[in-house]
Design an enzyme around this catalytic site. Sequence first.
Site, PDB file in Angstrom:
ATOM      1  CG  ASN A  24      16.156  35.426  41.842  1.00 37.75           C
ATOM      2  OD1 ASN A  24      15.994  34.152  40.955  1.00 37.75           O
ATOM      3  ND2 ASN A  24      14.949  35.968  42.327  1.00 37.75           N
TER       4      ASN A  24
ATOM      5  CG  ASP B 148      14.562  39.689  50.679  1.00 32.10           C
ATOM      6  OD1 ASP B 148      13.658  39.206  51.036  1.00 32.10           O
ATOM      7  OD2 ASP B 148      14.667  40.097  49.222  1.00 32.10           O
TER       8      ASP B 148
ATOM      9  CE  LYS C 277      10.703  37.480  49.508  1.00 29.38           C
ATOM     10  NZ  LYS C 277      11.017  39.021  49.502  1.00 29.38           N
ATOM     11  N   GLY C 278      16.086  34.493  48.871  1.00 26.53           N
ATOM     12  CA  GLY C 278      16.856  33.774  49.589  1.00 26.53           C
ATOM     13  C   GLY C 278      18.252  34.004  49.992  1.00 26.53           C
TER      14      GLY C 278
END
Length: 293
Positions: free
Chosen positions: A22, A252, A51-52
Amino acid sequence: MRDSASSSDRQKPTVVVFGSVNADTSLFVDALPSPGESVHAKRIHRDSGGKGANQACAAAYAGASTAMLACIGDDAGGQQSRTALKNAGVDISGVLVVDAPTGSATITVDLHEAENTIVVDAGANALLSIDRVPMIDAAAVILQLEIPLEAVVAATRTASGTVILNAAPAAELSPELLSLVDVLVVNETELDVVARPFIREGTVLDKATGVEGPHTVIVTLGGSGALIVHDGRHVRIPAPSVVPVDTTGAGDCFVGTLAAHMVAGLTVEKAVTEAVAAASRSTLFYGARGYLT
């Protein structure tokens, strides 16, 4: 459970993150607005997030050889995200440019309490699939729920290493998916949702114990550390005392650091201890990845 600590994994720890990227916009305010209320932002911060991607950067920062599998748009947010991942030491050969805008998140941060609210627009993340971006072999695979749930299920089916699922944003998960997860990481709010089909009332420990499928359930508890339910026993890991300025991305940071230390051969308890410490330190910086600078 898949073996996350074979001799070859210890020699070359590898983490693959199949997940979201993002472009973040953080608005810092004196107090989070109530419904219907407008407030003035005291400062604004734009950065790469998701998040990833946050978890991939944390894993690389913790020393793991890390690759990101994701979809981004052909726009400024996508280019900035690719550059940020690469600069963090993440392999971006699996980051695919698609015909959709890069995902975005608007984050409101309370300057005094360091708490936040987040609204996410999936954008290109909604197009991530195993067909577009195939899973690759890794000692550990990290997934989250900012991508389509069917993509998460498909990735768990094809993953060769330990599957770590961060069930965020919160969602009820199918028995099939939970049976394919080795390590489930949730905060208390997410635990309430994931545990709902199994147990509706009880303590955090009751709910974490009640979730069926994963070999290990880890509940992050903010400033109180984390709870581990593993091999029929449980242990609480305390957090160091800090005065946070921004908790964005702390979860995260926890997940990425956890994976890096697990593939390096640490026990779950020791890996969680390292992850709690790293997540606590991350709250001393503004933005989801301020600790990288």
